[in-house]
Design an enzyme around this catalytic site. Structure first.
Site, PDB file in Angstrom:
ATOM      1  N   ASP A   1       0.839  -1.152  -0.209  1.00 32.80           N
ATOM      2  CA  ASP A   1      -0.051   0.088   0.111  1.00 32.80           C
ATOM      3  C   ASP A   1       0.817   1.263   0.138  1.00 32.80           C
ATOM      4  O   ASP A   1       0.597   2.345   1.042  1.00 32.80           O
ATOM      5  CB  ASP A   1      -0.994  -0.069   1.430  1.00 32.80           C
ATOM      6  CG  ASP A   1      -1.439  -1.272   1.483  1.00 32.80           C
ATOM      7  OD1 ASP A   1      -1.927  -2.028   0.667  1.00 32.80           O
ATOM      8  OD2 ASP A   1      -1.867  -1.810   2.711  1.00 32.80           O
TER       9      ASP A   1
ATOM     10  N   GLU B   1     -11.377  -0.750  -3.328  1.00 32.40           N
ATOM     11  CA  GLU B   1     -10.933  -0.443  -2.117  1.00 32.40           C
ATOM     12  C   GLU B   1      -9.483   0.376  -2.790  1.00 32.40           C
ATOM     13  O   GLU B   1      -9.396   0.398  -4.064  1.00 32.40           O
ATOM     14  CB  GLU B   1     -10.394  -1.294  -1.077  1.00 32.40           C
ATOM     15  CG  GLU B   1      -9.382  -2.336  -1.606  1.00 32.40           C
ATOM     16  CD  GLU B   1      -8.789  -3.278  -0.699  1.00 32.40           C
ATOM     17  OE1 GLU B   1      -9.727  -3.486   0.261  1.00 32.40           O
ATOM     18  OE2 GLU B   1      -7.959  -4.000  -0.911  1.00 32.40           O
TER      19      GLU B   1
END
Length: 502
Positions: free
Chosen positions: A67, A243
Site C-alpha cells: 500500500d 478499495e
C-alpha cells in the site's frame, strides 16, 4: 506541367539552344520541388525531443512494503510511507530521488495503541501536505476487535514530518459506522474531497468506493455518495472488493484507480473517469472502465498488482505509477498474513485520446522504455506477431516497451529486450529484417541482438541510434515503417535511424 516545346508559339519564339535552356531550368525547379516535398513528407525537419523523456528505475524498490504512498514536496524530497507486515506502526523515509527511497533510512513516526481504538491492523498510511501542515490518513482496528476497521488522521506542523511530532486528530466521522478503510484526499478546482472504501450492509457484502467533500482535513461535509461498487466478475474473485482509491488528473479529466478482488494474485486495478467540470458528487459523473487496467502477468512474474498511488519524476515530466505486488502466485494461507508484497515503480503513459495506459507490471530489474521515431514522432518501435516496426497509437503498451540491458555479446553494448516477452530481443536476421526473437543462447544470436548505443544520427543532443554490433556501419532504422538494419549513408537514412527514448 507542360514542356516549353508543347506550344507552337513558344517554339517559334526560341531557337534550339534557348529551348534546351528552358527545359533544363524547368527540370531543376521540378527536382528542387521534389526534394523539398520529400524532406517534408519524410519528416527530416521535424526534430523535436519528446515532452516526456525516458525514466528508468530498478524494481523492487522496497521489500515487504505494501500500500505505498509517496508525496513529492517542494523541499526537494520525496516522502514515502507504506504498510508494514506487522500492521503495528507507521514508517516513513525520504530521499531526493525516487530510486533513493530504496536505500533511505526508515523511521517509525507513530505506533499503534496498546489498547482500544487504533490498537490493531494499521494499514495503508498516506501522507499529504494541506494548508502548510502534514496529514497522514490511515486505517486501524481496535485491540479488542481487530476487524473494527476505520479511517483515522494524524497532523504535524513540523517542516520535516519524519522528525516532527504528530497529533492524533482521531477517527474520520462517517455517516455509516461500518468497516471502512483506505481514505485518500485530493482537490479538483478549489474543492477538497475525501474518497474511501466502505461496507454498506444495505448494498451487500464487500466494500464500495465513496466520495465526500471536506470542511477541513479530518472532517467531511454533506452526505457521501457511492461512486463505485463491485459489479464485474474481476471485482469479486475471492472477496467482493473496491478499495484503495487514488487520483490523477490530466486534460480536464479526473481518473480514479481502485483495487479489486482478494489481495492474492487476483488483486488488480480498475479505473473510474469523470470530467473535472462535472458534479463529482453525482455518481452518474463517474464511468467505470469495463475491464481491469492493471493485472497479474505470468510472463514478467508479477502477481496481484494493486493499491497504487501516483507521483512524478524528478524533472516533473513523467507520471510514475507506484504500487505493490508479489513475485510469486501461490500463497499459503490468508494473503493478509503473507508479508512479501513489495513496492514497485514504472512510468505511466498516456494514449492519444488522453486516457492513461498502465501497460503490464514489468519484470523485476530495470524498467523498460519506449522509442519514438525522430521523423515520425507519433510512431513507436513495436512488435506485431514478432515483426518489429513503427506504428502510432500503440494501445497495447507493452508491445512498444523494451528494456535496455547490457549487450548479450559483451559490455559496452546494449540489447533491447521485449517487456512482455522476457528473453526475446530485437534482433536482425541475415537479410537485415529486425524481429523480436527468443534468444537461443548462441553466439550468433547474441551478436545479431547486440548494438552500440550511439548519439542520434539526426539529433546528437537528445536522439539515440543503434549501430549493429556485427555489421559495422549498419544501423537500426525504419524503412516503409518496418525495422531493418542498413547503412545510414543518406540524410533520410540517418533520420530513419534516429529515435527518442520515452
Amino acid at each position: 506541367m507542360h514542356d516549353a516545346t508543347g506550344s507552337p508559339d513558344v517554339a517559334d519564339a526560341f531557337d534550339v539552344i534557348e529551348r534546351k535552356t528552358v527545359r533544363r531550368t524547368i527540370a531543376r525547379v521540378f527536382t528542387a520541388l521534389l526534394v523539398t516535398l520529400a524532406a517534408l513528407t519524410s519528416g527530416i525537419a521535424e526534430a523535436a525531443a519528446p515532452a516526456s523523456p525516458a525514466v528508468t528505475y530498478t524494481n523492487p524498490v522496497a521489500e515487504q512494503r505494501a500500500d505505498p504512498h509517496i508525496f513529492k514536496h517542494t523541499d526537494g524530497y520525496y516522502y514515502f510511507t507504506a504498510t508494514v507486515p506487522a500492521y503495528d506502526r507507521i514508517v516513513m523515509r525520504r530521499a531526493t530521488t525516487l530510486q533513493g527511497l530504496s536505500t533511505a533510512a526508515e523511521t517509525t513516526i507513530w505506533t499503534k495503541h496498546a489498547s482500544g481504538e487504533m490498537g490493531a491492523h494499521i494499514w495503508a498510511p498516506e501522507i499529504h501536505l494541506i494548508g502548510g501542515k502534514w496529514y497522514i490518513y490511515f486505517t486501524a482496528g481496535s485491540s479488542n476487535d481487530i476487524w473494527k476497521i476505520r479511517p483515522y488522521v494524524l497532523e504535524s506542523s513540523s517542516a520535516n514530518p519524519i522528525t516532527g511530532t504528530w497529533t492524533e486528530k482521531g477517527r474520520i466521522a462517517l455517516p455509516l459506522d461500518t468497516f471502512s478503510l483506505d481514505a485518500t484526499t485530493f482537490t479538483v478546482g478549489s474543492t477538497r474531497y475525501l474518497s474511501w472504501a466502505q461496507n454498506d450492509p444495505a448494498v451487500g457484502d464487500g466494500t464500495n468506493i465513496y466520495l465526500a467533500k471536506m470542511s477541513n482535513p479530518w472532517t467531511i461535509s454533506g452526505s457521501p455518495v457511492m461512486i463505485s461498487r463491485p459489479t464485474n466478475a474481476w471485482e469479486k474473485i475471492g472477496h467482493t472488493v473496491n478499495e484503495g482509491p487514488a487520483v490523477i488528473q490530466r486534460g480536464g479529466k479526473v481518473f480514479m484507480t481502485f483495487s479489486a478482488s482478494a489481495t492474492d494474485a487476483n488483486y488488480c486495478l480498475g479505473l473510474l473517469t469523470a470530467s473535472a467540470s462535472a458534479d463529482l458528487m453525482s455518481a452518474a459523473s463517474w464511468v467505470k472502465t469495463p475491464n481491469p487496467v492493471f493485472t497479474s502477468n505470468a510472463a514478467t512474474g508479477q502477481y496481484g498488482p494493486g493499491h497504487n498511488t501516483f507521483t512524478t519524476s524528478e524533472d516533473g515530466k513523467s507520471d510514475i505509477l507506484v504500487y505493490h505486488d508479489r513475485n510469486y502466485k501461490d500463497i499459503s494461507g490468508d494473503p493478509l498474513n503473507d508479508p512479501n508484497r513489495r513496492t514497485r515503480y514504472q512510468k505511466l503513459y498516456w494514449n492519444t485520446d488522453g486516457t492513461p495506459n498502465f501497460g503490464i507490471p514489468v519484470a523485476d530489474g530495470i524498467t523498460p522504455v519506449r522509442f519514438s521515431s525522430y521523423n515520425f514522432p507519433d510512431r513507436y518501435i513495436r512488435h506485431w506477431e514478432y515483426r518489429a516496426k513503427i506504428e502510432p497509437n500503440v494501445t497495447n503498451l507493452a508491445d512498444s516497451q523494451f528494456r535496455v540491458v547490457t549487450g548479450l555479446a559483451g559490455t559496452g553494448t546494449v540489447s533491447l529486450e521485449s517487456a512482455n516477452f522476457p528473453g526475446y530481443y530485437l534482433r536482425h536476421r541475415s537479410n537485415g529484417e529486425v524481429w523480436v526473437d527468443k534468444s537461443d543462447g548462441s553466439a550468433a544470436f547474441k551478436s545479431d541482438a547486440t548494438f552500440y548505443r550511439r548519439a542520434g544520427l539526426a539529433d546528437t543532443s537528445a536522439g539515440v541510434s543503434f549501430e549493429s554490433y556485427n555489421v559495422t556501419g549498419s544501423y537500426l532504422r525504419h524503412y516503409n515503417y518496418l525495422l531493418v538494419t542498413q547503412p545510414a549513408d543518406t540524410a533520410t537514412a540517418r533520420a530513419d535511424a534516429t529515435f527518442y527514448a520515452e
